[in-house]
Write a protein that holds these residues in place. Structure first.
Motif: not given
Length: 647
Positions: A34, A36, A41-43, A46, A337-338, A363
């Motif tokens: 991933r 980022w 501050k977004t993905l 992937e 993961l985030q 989550l």
């Protein structure tokens, strides 16, 4: 820069893009890559490798920034070209299967795959700063130089006897650092060892250059960090070759996981470090590298993040990157993961800084309804069910109510409450023949009882376990004890050692078994000294008088032995007369025969001898001066004996 811990648990790679720090690349537990965007501050992207489950990603390294071409474009201005050069594109990922994947962020797809060179898992990858070359180190102890233009291995050589766990290329692209446990510096032109360094006692996980000066000027320094090592070592490449030991050390709270360095170009410029440790803390250093320093250097500032709950919990930091501004730091924290990314200003004047952040760490993957494989169809009330049989005849199969009622009655009659069942159970009743021999507990039962007694603090259970004095049972019980129960056991033994000396003898055996099996675990505890201080002082106070007592015991032993010896000498004399005399039959027969053979001669001889003795006494009385007569009498006696023998 790629970081990886060679010990368990494995570290998940997490790296910021160079220069602009615009992207953060990381691999989570699911094996996906991933990327980022730190600004929004977004993905951003992937990528799921085809073998992400069997060949997990072990290390990540960003390539040097380059101009990316995205299809036909118009001619750009110089400012736009400069802006495009700052964009990072290629990303190298090493896998556990021995292959290296090159991912392009501009294309959003896999650029190429480099394989068929390593026979073991890839531990580290490092880019050449200028040429399109890539270096990879593996568990097969080899280093491979890849040419990205052809996608094939350019050269391959054996680096060490152990696995290669870390690599780093010098800023000028002429030298290569490799490390397993011993650190080696290679000349990339000749592929020969330029220098060797002592290294660490464990596998080296981090290598990076701290200065950009040439090696011939005694000003080239580099850093190294190892697994389970709370020190960052600084090594100097000297011109005379006397550079086997480190010159500077930086102290950490745990082993380093991520390091970012702002290298210095001259002696007047300080080296800046941002180190993220395994415990989730960030340590900032600033030091002028100019020769050796004896004492380890502590961080100028330590940063920790916590949440905003009533009972605050620490939030682990994943990575950190320094900027041109000394006070601004780009950090990533949370989970893989985030993650949460931000640029924050840190007051370096304070030694310890705690940042509070409100983040959602849980989550939402909970299931509202239970999952069942049995699917029940939803039937409408107006629908009609068709059954087999003749048309016009309905033969629905229905369960008789009588059978169900009987079953309900049987279950109600047999249903017993839990309290009644517990009341019927009598553990004191034992079968026939069991009253004679008491059942002995096994070793695994001792371990269960000991854990239960320590958790409930029940003195009866602990007394039942501690009364056993067999060495084998004690060793097996302590060996099977879980690690969380070791420290409570030591505290309980410390309390019991302060009691009666007779009970302390058994406690010493248990304490000896604990120290034999769980010393490594106790040594890893940070506050071990405070927890075992009472035990140490008690043992020291009791052993303090042991030397004097041994001296006193020796003196008393000498006195008692001397007194016992004197008492034995003062006892009555021993009677030397024989209580039993044994005579041989042959000797007695010979004596009788000799006495019967010469009875007259002996009697005459003795009579004559008695008469001679009387005469001698009279002569001595009459003539005391004459002393020759006894001799004459003796001669006469001999002559008389000879005559008697002749006769």
């Amino acid at each position: 820069m790629a970081d990886r811990s060679s010990e368990s648990p494995p570290q998940l790679p997490c790296v910021f893009s160079p220069k602009s720090r615009q992207f953060l690349a990381l691999c989570a537990q699911d094996g996906r890559l991933r990327i980022w965007n730190t600004d929004s501050k977004t993905l951003q992207q992937e990528y799921v490798p085809s073998a992400h489950l069997s060949a997990t990603c072990t290390c990540i390294s960003w390539g040097p920034c380059r101009i990316t071409k995205e299809g036909p474009q118009r001619k750009k201005r110089k400012s736009e070209v400069a802006r495009a050069e700052e964009k990072a594109d290629l990303l190298a990922m090493g896998t556990a299967a021995g292959s290296v994947l090159i991912y392009s962020t501009a294309k959003g797809a896999l650029h190429c795959t480099l394989d068929k060179a390593h026979s073991g898992g890839v531990n580290c990858v490092q880019w050449h700063p200028e040429d399109s070359l890539l270096y990879s180190g593996s568990d097969d102890t080899n280093i491979v130089e890849w040419d990205l233009q052809t996608g094939k291995a350019r050269s391959k050589w054996k680096a060490d006897r152990a696995a290669v766990t870390s690599l780093c290329v010098s800023p000028d692209g002429k030298l290569l650092l490799s490390a397993g446990r011993i650190i080696k510096m290679w000349d990339l032109d000749t592929k020969e060892v330029y220098r060797k360094f002592t290294g660490h006692s464990t596998a080296v996980t981090t290598l990076c250059f701290a200065t950009t000066r040439p090696p011939d000027s005694n000003g080239l320094y580099f850093l190294s960090g190892a697994a389970h090592d709370r020190l960052l070592s600084v090594w100097q490449v000297r011109e005379d070759g006397k550079d086997k030991n480190s010159v500077v050390s930086f102290t950490l709270t745990d082993e380093p996981r991520h390091i970012d360095v702002v290298a210095s170009d001259s002696k007047e410029e300080a080296v800046r470090l941002a180190v993220v440790c395994k415990d989730g803390q960030l340590h900032l250093f600033e030091h002028f590298l100019n020769g050796p320093c004896k004492k380890p250097l502590s961080p100028s500032c330590s940063v920790q993040i916590s949440d905003t709950k009533d009972s605050p919990m620490p939030v682990p930091l994943l990575a950190a990157a320094l900027t041109a501004n000394n006070r601004t730091v780009t950090i990533a924290y949370g989970n893989h993961l985030q993650p949460v990314m931000e640029r924050t200003e840190v007051n370096t004047a304070e030694r310890h800084v705690c940042l509070t952040r409100d983040i959602q760490t849980a989550l939402s993957v909970s299931m509202e309804t239970a999952v069942s494989k049995v699917k029940t169809p939803t039937v409408n009330a107006q629908s009609r069910v068709l059954v087999p049989g003749l048309p016009g005849h309905q033969a629905p199969v229905r369960r008789t109510s009588e059978a169900t009622e009987k079953r309900k009655k049987d279950t109600d009659a047999k249903a017993i409450s839990i309290a009644e069942r517990l009341g019927e159970i009598d553990l004191s009743k034992v079968g026939k023949g069991a009253a004679k021999a008491k059942a002995s507990l096994q070793t695994d039962n001792f371990t269960v009882l000991l854990v239960q007694g320590l958790e409930s603090n029940d003195a009866n259970i602990l007394n039942e376990v501690f009364q056993h004095s067999k060495e084998m049972e004690i060793r097996k019980t302590v060996a099977r004890l879980p690690l969380p129960a070791v420290l409570p056991l030591v505290e309980e033994l410390t309390k019991r050692l302060q009691g009666h000396p007779f009970g302390a003898i058994l406690m010493v055996r248990w304490l000896k078994a604990v120290l034999m099996h769980h010393t490594s675990y106790l040594a890893s505890l940070p506050d071990l000294v405070s927890q075992l201080g009472v035990l140490y002082h008690m043992m020291e106070s009791r052993v303090k008088m042991f030397h004097k007592l041994t001296k006193l015991h020796g003196k008393l032993y000498l006195l008692t032995t001397q007194v016992a010896a004197n008492d034995s000498s003062n006892t009555s004399d021993v009677n030397h007369t024989a209580k039993l005399v044994y005579e041989d039959d042959e000797s007695t027969d010979e004596d009788e025969a000799s006495s019967e053979g010469q009875p007259d001669a002996d009697s005459d001889h003795w009579e004559e001898g008695e008469e001679g003795d009387e005469k001698m006494e009279e002569d001595v009385k009459n003539n005391p001066d004459s002393q020759t007569e006894p001799k004459a009498n003796g001669d006469e006696d001999t002559e008389h004996e000879n005559e008697s023998e002749e006769e």
